[in-house]
Design a protein around this motif. Structure first.
Motif, mmCIF file in Angstrom:
data_model
loop_
_atom_site.group_PDB
_atom_site.id
_atom_site.type_symbol
_atom_site.label_atom_id
_atom_site.label_comp_id
_atom_site.label_asym_id
_atom_site.label_seq_id
_atom_site.Cartn_x
_atom_site.Cartn_y
_atom_site.Cartn_z
ATOM 1 N N HIS A 136 0.686 -1.081 0.075
ATOM 2 C CA HIS A 136 0.252 0.107 0.002
ATOM 3 C C HIS A 136 1.010 1.385 0.049
ATOM 4 N N GLY A 181 -8.966 -1.341 5.486
ATOM 5 C CA GLY A 181 -9.995 -2.000 6.216
ATOM 6 C C GLY A 181 -9.504 -2.736 7.479
ATOM 7 N N ASP A 211 -17.074 0.740 7.422
ATOM 8 C CA ASP A 211 -17.757 -0.372 7.026
ATOM 9 C C ASP A 211 -18.920 -0.588 8.066
ATOM 10 N N GLY A 224 -17.017 2.243 3.243
ATOM 11 C CA GLY A 224 -16.363 3.526 2.777
ATOM 12 C C GLY A 224 -16.970 4.251 1.642
ATOM 13 N N GLY A 336 -6.897 1.717 1.292
ATOM 14 C CA GLY A 336 -8.464 1.760 0.902
ATOM 15 C C GLY A 336 -9.007 2.864 1.374
ATOM 16 N N ASN A 340 -10.803 8.088 -0.101
ATOM 17 C CA ASN A 340 -11.757 8.936 0.239
ATOM 18 C C ASN A 340 -11.431 10.334 -0.229
HETATM 19 O O1 KG4 Z 1 -6.803 -1.402 1.379
HETATM 20 P P1 KG4 Z 1 -7.882 -1.991 1.111
HETATM 21 O O2 KG4 Z 1 -8.600 -2.291 -0.228
HETATM 22 O O3 KG4 Z 1 -8.284 -3.473 1.823
HETATM 23 C C1 KG4 Z 1 -7.364 -3.932 2.867
HETATM 24 O O4 KG4 Z 1 -6.421 -4.020 2.958
HETATM 25 O O5 KG4 Z 1 -8.189 -3.849 4.008
HETATM 26 O O6 KG4 Z 1 -9.111 -0.964 1.900
HETATM 27 C C2 KG4 Z 1 -10.633 -1.291 2.184
HETATM 28 C C3 KG4 Z 1 -11.280 -0.548 2.833
HETATM 29 C C4 KG4 Z 1 -12.620 -0.633 3.413
HETATM 30 O O7 KG4 Z 1 -12.878 -0.746 4.722
HETATM 31 C C5 KG4 Z 1 -13.421 0.085 2.520
HETATM 32 O O8 KG4 Z 1 -14.561 0.580 3.196
HETATM 33 C C6 KG4 Z 1 -12.460 1.296 2.681
HETATM 34 O O9 KG4 Z 1 -11.195 1.017 2.250
HETATM 35 N N1 KG4 Z 1 -12.687 2.418 1.629
HETATM 36 C C7 KG4 Z 1 -13.195 3.823 1.697
HETATM 37 C C8 KG4 Z 1 -13.425 4.401 0.592
HETATM 38 N N2 KG4 Z 1 -13.121 3.334 -0.493
HETATM 39 C C9 KG4 Z 1 -12.858 2.155 0.089
HETATM 40 N N3 KG4 Z 1 -12.984 4.473 3.186
HETATM 41 C C10 KG4 Z 1 -13.624 5.568 3.019
HETATM 42 N N4 KG4 Z 1 -13.897 6.312 1.905
HETATM 43 C C11 KG4 Z 1 -13.839 5.627 0.605
HETATM 44 N N5 KG4 Z 1 -14.075 6.268 -0.435
#
Ligand code: KG4
Ligand code: ZN
Length: 403
Positions: A136, A181, A211, A224, A336, A340
């Motif tokens: 990341h 997440g 979430d 998110g 993730g 935002n």
């Molecule tokens: O990095 P990621 O794809 O997976 C992990 O490594 O966890 O992150 C996923 C997380 C989820 O909790 C999702 O709700 C959040 O990132 N997320 C966001 C947005 N897009 C994805 N949170 C806030 N605003 C967003 N636009």
């Protein structure tokens, strides 16, 4: 050096190809890269399982693993094809395979790792184990230092996945806010591969909080993007002309949620109490789908707006505090939640105002959530340091720490 990246830590099956060279290389395509290092992204394929897990309101590990098994070879094949590498030549063209070994869901991780081992065995090329969080962080090395608006489709400048030049002039020390997440941490990076965790969440991760809040409000999964979309309705809806709202004027909210640990002396976070505070507010005044909530009520958009702002306020405050304390030259966002839009916009504005001499980086939107381009880029830098693991010794570690 050509690296195949593989990522299967959660619910995205992903593969990507990066092409990197060391000092002394002069030309890449029509571009003169002088004596610098260069890295180009040649392909980036992500097969998402979101639609499958949506109906369960979260990722079901067993289902995720089965999907990875079905998808991994077609996804790797597509990444090779898009990069112009013929399958029969792949063993000769590819110099190393970078794969996420943890942290993540063990049953998901194992699919990517075993695939990488088999390909390493058959092609006789080395493997590089990559920490997902490190991946990341390295998503920041994919996008150029563009304003966040450039990532937005309405700016008409969406960045192409392929042949995208990778940053290699990031100045250290850097502080990285990693928000996904599963994790929320502030990482001090003194150089490539040199990490020190200076703060992290004591309970829920920021993405997890989004979430769970979305679940409490009865809106979709993942939370998110749903919360962000509802929150955007609230700010814009309160003004006759959307452009005015975009300039940052805010309408006074009917609810106020806490900003947990914002003034604590450390760099840690806590989001579980915020979720409980939201639950109490919802019980007092059940949300209505109306934007302004109707007579005396509070609408879902307003709840989302306040929840999102509470998370953003804490994240920005702690990041700025850490950046100032450690006198960093670069501030980066990763994970993730870095998708935002409000977080991207407000963080950039704050950093540019309060720490104007620092470099501020955010990954392009498509590299914030899970993908293999970030794994391949992290793998490239590890390959430069010769951090290879023999295929027999490569192991998954669901709780792998960033070191
Ligand atoms: O990095 P990621 O794809 O997976 C992990 O490594 O966890 O992150 C996923 C997380 C989820 O909790 C999702 O709700 C959040 O990132 N997320 C966001 C947005 N897009 C994805 N949170 C806030 N605003 C967003 N636009
Ligand atoms: Zn992730």
């Amino acid at each position: 050096m050509i690296i195949l990246g593989i990522e299967t830590s959660c619910d995205e099956t992903a593969a990507a190809i990066v092409d990197g060279g060391s000092a002394g290389t002069q030309n890449v395509g029509t571009q003169n890269v002088g004596t610098q290092n260069f890295v180009f992204l040649r392909s980036n394929v992500v097969s998402s399982q979101i639609e499958i897990h949506k109906k369960y309101g979260g990722v079901v590990p067993e289902v995720a693993a089965r999907e990875h098994v079905l998808n991994i070879l077609p996804v790797v094949n597509e990444a090779l094809e898009k990069a112009g590498i013929k399958r029969e030549n792949a063993g000769k063209k590819i110099n190393a395979i970078a794969v996420t070994i943890g942290p993540g869901l063990i049953t998901s991780l194992i699919v990517g790792v075993e695939t990488a081992k088999v390909l390493s065995y058959v092609w006789n090329v080395p493997v590089i184990g990559v920490n997902h969080i490190e991946g990341h962080i390295y998503a920041n090395f994919i996008s150029a230092n563009s304003p966040p608006e450039a990532d937005q489709p309405w700016a008409g400048k969406q960045i192409q996945n392929t042949k995208y030049k990778i940053q290699n002039n990031i100045k250290f020390p850097a502080v990285v806010l990693t928000v996904s997440g599963g994790h929320t941490m502030l990482v001090l990076m003194k150089g490539h591969g040199k990490y020190k965790i200076i703060g992290e969440t004591r309970d829920d991760a920021a993405g997890e909080a989004f979430d769970k809040a979305a679940k409490l409000l009865g809106i979709g999964y993942p939370g998110g993007p749903e919360i962000a979309a509802e929150a955007a309705k609230f700010s814009i809806s309160n003004f006759p002309r959307p452009r005015t709202a975009q300039r940052g004027r805010q309408f006074p909210n009917k609810i106020r949620l806490p900003r947990p640990m914002i003034y604590s002396k450390d760099y840690d976070f806590s989001f579980s109490g915020l979720k409980t505070a939201l639950l109490y507010e919802i019980k007092k005044s059940p949300p209505t789908p109306l934007i302004k909530g109707g007579a005396g009520g509070i609408g879902i958009p307003e709840y989302c707006h306040e929840f999102q702002q509470a998370v953003i306020d804490v994240l920005i405050h702690k990041t700025v505090k850490a950046a100032e304390k450690y006198g960093v030259k670069t501030v980066m966002l990763a994970g993730g939640v870095a998708a935002n839009f409000e977080l991207r916009k407000q963080m950039e504005k704050t950093i540019r105002t309060l720490i104007p001499n620092s470099q501020f980086l955010i990954p392009a939107l498509q590299y914030t959530t899970d993908n293999a381009a970030m794994v391949a880029v992290a793998g490239y830098y590890k390959a430069l340091r010769k951090e290879f693991t023999p295929w027999r010794k490569l192991k998954v570690d669901a709780n792998l720490e960033l070191k």
